[in-house]
Structure formats: C-alpha cells, structure tokens
Scaffold this active site. Structure first.
Site, mmCIF file in Angstrom:
data_model
loop_
_atom_site.group_PDB
_atom_site.id
_atom_site.type_symbol
_atom_site.label_atom_id
_atom_site.label_comp_id
_atom_site.label_asym_id
_atom_site.label_seq_id
_atom_site.Cartn_x
_atom_site.Cartn_y
_atom_site.Cartn_z
ATOM 1 N N ASP A 185 5.392 -21.627 -21.434
ATOM 2 C CA ASP A 185 4.841 -22.385 -22.422
ATOM 3 C C ASP A 185 5.651 -22.081 -23.719
ATOM 4 O O ASP A 185 5.947 -23.023 -24.442
ATOM 5 C CB ASP A 185 3.579 -22.359 -22.616
ATOM 6 C CG ASP A 185 2.715 -22.958 -21.755
ATOM 7 O OD1 ASP A 185 3.266 -23.715 -20.747
ATOM 8 O OD2 ASP A 185 1.410 -22.880 -21.789
ATOM 9 N N SER A 206 -3.009 -15.498 -10.104
ATOM 10 C CA SER A 206 -4.082 -14.888 -11.099
ATOM 11 C C SER A 206 -3.080 -14.354 -12.275
ATOM 12 O O SER A 206 -2.803 -14.904 -13.187
ATOM 13 C CB SER A 206 -4.754 -13.843 -10.472
ATOM 14 O OG SER A 206 -5.287 -14.328 -9.351
ATOM 15 N N LYS A 229 -4.808 -19.870 -8.902
ATOM 16 C CA LYS A 229 -5.995 -19.119 -9.165
ATOM 17 C C LYS A 229 -6.455 -18.925 -10.543
ATOM 18 O O LYS A 229 -5.649 -18.063 -11.350
ATOM 19 C CB LYS A 229 -6.171 -17.779 -8.513
ATOM 20 C CG LYS A 229 -7.588 -17.080 -8.732
ATOM 21 C CD LYS A 229 -7.596 -15.973 -8.202
ATOM 22 C CE LYS A 229 -9.094 -15.158 -8.520
ATOM 23 N NZ LYS A 229 -9.227 -14.972 -9.836
#
Length: 474
Positions: free
Chosen positions: A293, A282, A307
């Site tokens: 990224d 999460s 999740k």
C-alpha cells in the site's frame, strides 16, 4: 525433526489456519467455573457478538464450535504447551531437514547448533537406519515417525556417505527453529526469508538485515512464503524497518471501531520485493499489505491465504487458555484481507520460478541452479520443489518450463512436428518428443542440460559427482 518451516498474555495474535487447521482440541472434565468463564469471555469479546442463547451448549468445545470460527479455540495446559511451541517454532529432535530423491532420503539441511551438527552429520548424507531398524525405501514421513522421541533420549542414526556406512549416537534436544535466513544472491541483491512472526522476530530481522546492508545490499527479496503468522507486534516492528510513518493496518472491532496500528520507523533507500504464496497468512499479509500500500515493495508470487481476523490470548482464572477472535483488519488503504487475500503485483507460479522472478525484478542477472542428493538451490537458496532437475543414465535434465523461464524464452509445442520449441529473440530451437534428450513424464517435458548449453551461449553446465550446476547469465 522438521520438514522443508514467551508467552504474552492478552496480546493480539495473528495465527494461520494453514498451520493449525488440523487442530481440534478435545476438552475433558471442564469445571462449572471454566464453562461460565468461557461463556462470559465469548459474549464480551468475540467479533460475532454471540449472546447467551447462542452459547447454550453445556461444554466448552460445544460453545466454541457454535461460533463457526476456526480461529477461536480453548486449550488445556498440555494443548497450550504444544500450541505455544508451534507459535515460537520450537520442537524436540536432532535438527535435520530431509528430502527424497529417487527413493533415497537425504539430509537436505542441518540446523546450526543442533545435536545433528555436533554429532558430525552433513548435508547430503542418506539415511539408512534408526536404532538398527532398516529405513531404506521408506518415505520422509515414515522416517520422521521412526526418529521421533522425547527430549533427552538417544537415537542411533545410520547413514551412507561417499559409499561408506556410518552410525551416529545423537541425543534428542529441544530446539528453536531458525526463523530468519539470509544470504546475498548476487548482483547486489540480498535475500531474507522469515518463517514466522515469533516474539523475537523483529530484532532478528533487524540484525540480519543490517548484516546484509554491510555486505553491499542494493535491493532486497523478502521471502514470506509459507509463513503462517504470529505476533502482531512483530509485524508492526518489522514494518517500521521499511516505513517511516504510517499504519500497519486498521483493526476494526465488533462495534465497528477502528484502531489503527501505528508504524513509526525509517524508509530504505533500496527497492524491495516480497515473495508470498497461498500459505502466507495473517501477520505475513499484514506486513506485505502495508508495504504494498505504501509503495515500499512489490509483491511477487501467488495470491495469499486470506486470514484477516485477529485473536487475543486470555488465560482463564479457572485454568486453561482461550484464543478468541476479537477484530478484523484491513490494509492501510482499506483493502479487505479476510477470505480474500492479497493479489501479487508480479504473478509467479512454482517455487524456483518465484525466487528467480523476484531476484530479476530487483536487478539480479546471473541465475545458478544446483541440484543433487535430494537438494535444489537457486543462487544458494534451498527450494522445496521436487523433480524439476534430475539425473538419468545419460546426464542431467531440467524441466522445460523452468528452462524457458530462466532463459527468458517462449515455450511452445508444435503438434504437426511433434516437437517442443524454444524461442528467444531471433533464436528458434526445437526438439522432437521422441528424442532421447527430451523426457516426458506425466505431461511434463524435461530437456538434457547439455542441449541448452549447446543452443544458448549464456548457459553453462557443469557436473561434479552426484550434483549439477546450471548457470544462466541474462
């Protein structure tokens, strides 16, 4: 008691199935008003767009179950209090962490400011009794059951310390589990572990990170292993400590609308590696995915939980609380997370190996392993990995795979010689499987630490009482 881990209405939450999957609330006596209110909210907000026909069951739990969504839940008042305590990492107890070693349960750690600390318990005490009930030979979970109690009640805990039996009268209190742990690992590498994204997590991380920077931090290991999540806003604010301008994630609702979570902060001048495992979920995946990224950090460890959906908490006017899935999120570059997880840049298995690998990936060189009385530390960081360093009558043994990893050596088994072989550069060392300095249990081989010291000049091995320290300088 814990082992080895402010409510904001209508706030998007990221919560972990790894922590809460066992939760199956049973609702009694819900009113007609509650049933209709829950039905209306599910139809209006849930990601799957259920209609009235889908929610034909008469009970709240029936409607929730029909969605086949483990994250959408209804809580009555009592259940909400329990859930919120878990989210904010509060509990009632005396404030100790226990571990087991050779049938003995030791105090592995003590929460700062806890009743246990005030009473005078210390790390390494072994537990003998609770309220005069003999607990010798009991497991950690069995002892936990015996020492649990309500806030304000007293526990008489019997322990053994340096051959003496002592008893402590300790009052159970409501405690907040520290969510941030920091230390310098050596060679300029700082370590910050975050166990949950509570409402005050961002401010804690900011303050503790600033302390590490004052201590001379030149690179950072950010440990999100076993962190099941929490508030999205906490992840967003923490991301701003590492990302100058960007987004934490793209939030897509049931109509496909993209609502990016904006991040505006400062970049760090040092390298960062994020530790994750299968229980990193999460909000942990939100933060790790964004740092990965943007090239701010590399991820080390194992694949994360996966999740990638967001819940909102909505208080019911008729009583109770509904946690409902409203969005799915994607990383800044559009990578799907739900049921997929994040793939590490540096794959590493084993808790100790993961920390060592992360440490060395950002410039760390000297690794120190300390074991004894149910405790194992790597450069001072406690590791929940049992039986990889243990004591026998003739000395201390270390798991062969861990030894090879720390040494940077190749480990092989020669079936013809019936020997285990370590190869490091031009150095080739082997030991036969019937040698008393090699222990093989359940297919796992461990070697006497003194043998490693003899074979490799960069290994030191010192024993102090019931503990051992093995140091390897890369």
């Amino acid at each position: 008691m814990i082992r080895f881990k402010r409510w904001r209405l209508s706030l998007a939450l990221i919560l972990s199935l790894a922590i809460f999957s066992a939760w199956t609330p049973v609702v009694f006596g819900e009113s007609t008003e509650q049933l209709q209110e829950v039905r209306d909210l599910l139809e209006k907000y849930h990601l799957s767009k259920p209609d009235d026909e889908d929610l034909s069951n008469e009970a709240i739990d029936g409607m929730v179950d029909s969605l086949d969504d483990p994250y959408t839940e209804y809580f009555d008042e009592e259940e909400w209090q329990i859930f919120n305590s878990a989210l904010e990492q509060t509990f009632v107890g005396i404030g100790i962490v226990m571990s087991e070693d050779n049938g003995i349960v030791y105090i592995e750690d003590i929460i700062a400011g806890s009743p246990a600390e005030s009473a005078g318990l210390v790390i390494g005490d072994s537990i003998l009794s609770a309220d005069d009930k003999d607990l010798t030979g009991k497991t950690v979970s069995e002892i936990q059951n015996e020492v649990r109690g309500v806030e304000g009640s007293n526990l008489v805990l019997g322990i053994s310390r340096n051959g003496k039996t002592l008893k402590f009268n300790i009052e159970r209190k409501s405690l907040h589990i520290p969510i941030v742990t920091t230390r310098m690992l050596g060679d300029g590498v700082g370590y910050l572990a975050l166990s949950g994204f509570t409402s005050d997590a961002a401010s804690q991380v900011k303050n503790r990170l600033a302390e590490l920077e004052k201590e001379g931090l030149t690179s950072l290991v950010l440990d999100l292993r076993n962190n099941g999540g929490g508030y999205v806003t906490a992840a967003q604010d923490i991301a701003g400590l590492f990302i100058k301008d960007g987004v934490l994630a793209h939030m897509r609702d049931r109509d496909g609308n993209d609502n990016p979570l904006i991040v505006s902060g400062t970049a760090k001048p040092y390298s960062v590696v994020v530790l994750v495992n299968g229980n990193s979920a999460s909000a942990s995946e939100l933060l790790a995915g964004a740092l990965q990224d943007y090239g701010v950090a590399k991820i080390a460890g194992t694949n994360t939980f996966g999740k990638g959906v967001v819940q909102s908490l909505i208080p019911l006017q008729s009583g109770g609380m509904l946690k409902i899935t409203i969005q799915e999120y994607y990383t800044p570059t559009g990578r799907k997370v739900d049921k997929v997880g994040l793939k590490p840049d540096i794959p590493l298995e084993g808790a100790a190996e993961q920390l060592i690998g992360a440490f060395r990936s950002v410039g760390g060189k000297i690794v120190s392993l300390t074991a004894g009385k149910g405790s194992l530390t790597v450069n001072g960081v406690r590791i929940s990995q049992q039986d990889i360093i243990f004591k026998e009558t003739n000395g201390w043994y270390i798991n062969m795979r861990l030894a090879a990893y720390v040494l940077g050596a190749e480990l092989k088994y020669d079936s013809k010689k019936r020997a285990v072989i370590l190869t490091k550069g031009t150095i080739v060392k082997w030991i036969k499987t019937n040698d008393s300095r090699l222990k093989i249990v359940d297919g796992q081989s461990s070697i006497h630490a003194g043998v490693l010291k003899k074979w490799f000049s960069n290994v030191s091995y010192t024993v102090s009482g019931d503990s051992v320290k093995i140091t390897v300088n890369e």
